[in-house]
Scaffold this motif. Sequence first.
Motif, PDB file in Angstrom:
ATOM      1  N   TYR A 137       0.836  -1.209   0.000  1.00 35.39           N
ATOM      2  CA  TYR A 137       0.000   0.000   0.000  1.00 35.39           C
ATOM      3  C   TYR A 137       0.864   1.250   0.000  1.00 35.39           C
ATOM      4  O   TYR A 137       0.660   2.171  -0.815  1.00 35.39           O
ATOM      5  CB  TYR A 137      -0.919  -0.022   1.224  1.00 35.39           C
ATOM      6  N   TRP A 138       1.853   1.299   0.897  1.00 32.94           N
ATOM      7  CA  TRP A 138       2.667   2.507   0.992  1.00 32.94           C
ATOM      8  C   TRP A 138       3.587   2.668  -0.216  1.00 32.94           C
ATOM      9  O   TRP A 138       3.860   3.808  -0.640  1.00 32.94           O
ATOM     10  CB  TRP A 138       3.469   2.518   2.291  1.00 32.94           C
ATOM     11  N   ASP A 139       4.042   1.563  -0.782  1.00 35.88           N
ATOM     12  CA  ASP A 139       4.804   1.662  -2.034  1.00 35.88           C
ATOM     13  C   ASP A 139       3.959   2.332  -3.113  1.00 35.88           C
ATOM     14  O   ASP A 139       4.428   3.229  -3.833  1.00 35.88           O
ATOM     15  CB  ASP A 139       5.237   0.279  -2.508  1.00 35.88           C
ATOM     16  N   LEU A 140       2.716   1.906  -3.236  1.00 32.32           N
ATOM     17  CA  LEU A 140       1.820   2.456  -4.252  1.00 32.32           C
ATOM     18  C   LEU A 140       1.466   3.907  -3.971  1.00 32.32           C
ATOM     19  O   LEU A 140       1.174   4.676  -4.899  1.00 32.32           O
ATOM     20  CB  LEU A 140       0.540   1.616  -4.344  1.00 32.32           C
ATOM     21  N   LYS A 141       1.489   4.275  -2.689  1.00 37.08           N
ATOM     22  CA  LYS A 141       1.196   5.664  -2.331  1.00 37.08           C
ATOM     23  C   LYS A 141       2.418   6.568  -2.485  1.00 37.08           C
ATOM     24  O   LYS A 141       2.368   7.761  -2.167  1.00 37.08           O
ATOM     25  CB  LYS A 141       0.703   5.726  -0.880  1.00 37.08           C
ATOM     26  N   GLY A 142       3.520   5.983  -2.981  1.00 33.53           N
ATOM     27  CA  GLY A 142       4.725   6.772  -3.181  1.00 33.53           C
ATOM     28  C   GLY A 142       5.482   7.058  -1.903  1.00 33.53           C
ATOM     29  O   GLY A 142       6.256   8.028  -1.827  1.00 33.53           O
ATOM     30  N   LYS A 143       5.307   6.206  -0.892  1.00 30.08           N
ATOM     31  CA  LYS A 143       6.001   6.384   0.385  1.00 30.08           C
ATOM     32  C   LYS A 143       6.692   5.076   0.776  1.00 30.08           C
ATOM     33  O   LYS A 143       6.350   4.450   1.788  1.00 30.08           O
ATOM     34  CB  LYS A 143       5.030   6.833   1.468  1.00 30.08           C
ATOM     35  N   PRO A 144       7.668   4.645  -0.018  1.00 29.76           N
ATOM     36  CA  PRO A 144       8.306   3.348   0.231  1.00 29.76           C
ATOM     37  C   PRO A 144       9.087   3.287   1.537  1.00 29.76           C
ATOM     38  O   PRO A 144       9.425   2.195   2.002  1.00 29.76           O
ATOM     39  CB  PRO A 144       9.249   3.181  -0.966  1.00 29.76           C
ATOM     40  N   GLY A 145       9.368   4.430   2.153  1.00 32.21           N
ATOM     41  CA  GLY A 145      10.083   4.433   3.420  1.00 32.21           C
ATOM     42  C   GLY A 145       9.223   4.015   4.597  1.00 32.21           C
ATOM     43  O   GLY A 145       9.735   3.710   5.683  1.00 32.21           O
ATOM     44  N   LYS A 146       7.901   4.016   4.399  1.00 35.71           N
ATOM     45  CA  LYS A 146       6.989   3.630   5.486  1.00 35.71           C
ATOM     46  C   LYS A 146       6.915   2.104   5.537  1.00 35.71           C
ATOM     47  O   LYS A 146       6.086   1.477   4.891  1.00 35.71           O
ATOM     48  CB  LYS A 146       5.614   4.258   5.284  1.00 35.71           C
TER      49      LYS A 146
END
Length: 459
Positions: A137-146
């Motif tokens: 989910y966070w990868d897809l939201k452009g936040k791979p650090g989460k």
Amino acid sequence: MMQQQEQQAIGALQSLDASHHLHPFTDTLQLAGRGTRIISHADGVYVWDIHGNKLLDAMAGLWCVNVGYGRDSIADAVAAQLKTLPFYNNFFQCTHEPAIRLAAKIASLAPVHMNRVFFTGSGSEANDTNLRMVRRYWDLKGKPGKKTIISRKNAYHGSTVAGASLGGMGFMHQQGDLPIPGIVHIDQPYWFAEGRELSAQDFGIKAARALEAKILELGEDKVAAFIAEPFQGAGGVIIPPDSYWDEIKRILSKYDILFILDEVISGFGRTGNWFAATTYNLTPDLITIAKGMTSGYIPMGGVIVSDRVADVLVNEGGEFAHGFTYSGHPAAAAAALENIRILEEERLVDKVREDTGPYLQARLRELCEHPLVGEVRGLGMVGAIELVADKDSGARLPADMGAGMLCREACIEVGLVMRAVGDTMIISPPLCISRAEIDELILKASQALSLTFAKIAAR
């Protein structure tokens, strides 16, 4: 002569078990020395061992037999499915009617913002799935650090590598170099053992704020999710103070992280609602389910996914590279559908909320009068009894005395199954238990406590 032959047959089974069967969470060498207890049959809220001893099963198997034993209609539904379509997978653009109908049915019972289900074979697999979904989910939201998931000490979220890491049980972590990276733990809301210098309400707020402190320590941009059970089951039926969840909700609404609610134990009626999310007015992003989903008749688990998460995974994610051969197994789905039909038709969830749950909790608290009992707590169809050396201070008995295990054996002596978590005795009876059977449970629990007290005094 017949009795001797029966004893020899039982001994032969125990020998086979000792030679070939590795039990979960068991000291195999110790068990082989004493011989395993072989359960032969069950009905309603009772099980019988191979010697013919009848036991009131106050643990519903392992938190799971919600509708009780001996439900022929579940067996019939499974048999009919096995004769029609014993197996087909849900890969390769295929599915089958039981999985379709079960997903829709669970969505209809779940909180209104949750409308999709991913099926697994167990709660452990479901929590592995949560880890994969959250990070995707966070990868897809452009936040791979989460990536980091926050959990709680003494929590139980399964025994796979990811599940045991998400859990906070130190003795599990020691056997396997766990937890894996990206999982951290905060203090649990265990007022009786860890917070009695404060009021329960003040301690609940303090325990909740440990989540906010950890988010700020790690950085919101690094934290993917918080995972928690509504009450900590295997940790000792730890019911958070009333202030705890309200403060957790404030924190979760403030920060951009996902909330995983592990309802493997609490789901399908145990708190008097279909899900404890309703009981505590929570809005999770993912709910872990298993156990009561099929009443344990066939293994099955899953994740109920919120629209917030599902919409991103479905509309932006393409193929989700995750799944299991037995995801949505047709026979398991048939069992779950019939189990849910029984829960609905017999109004067992309403019964727990309005009748037997309050009755059990009132009767349980009568045990507070026993000299060995420091606290009784519970909710719906779960409860805990704290065994102590001193009622006023809550001081524990010496650890090497093994009071919990003494009490567990005393329970068996009087015909009752309770579980020991250290020196905490816990129960989770079938939801179909009657008031008369609750009376029997309390009577036998009282007898077991007195037997335990006598054994301790004799040492």
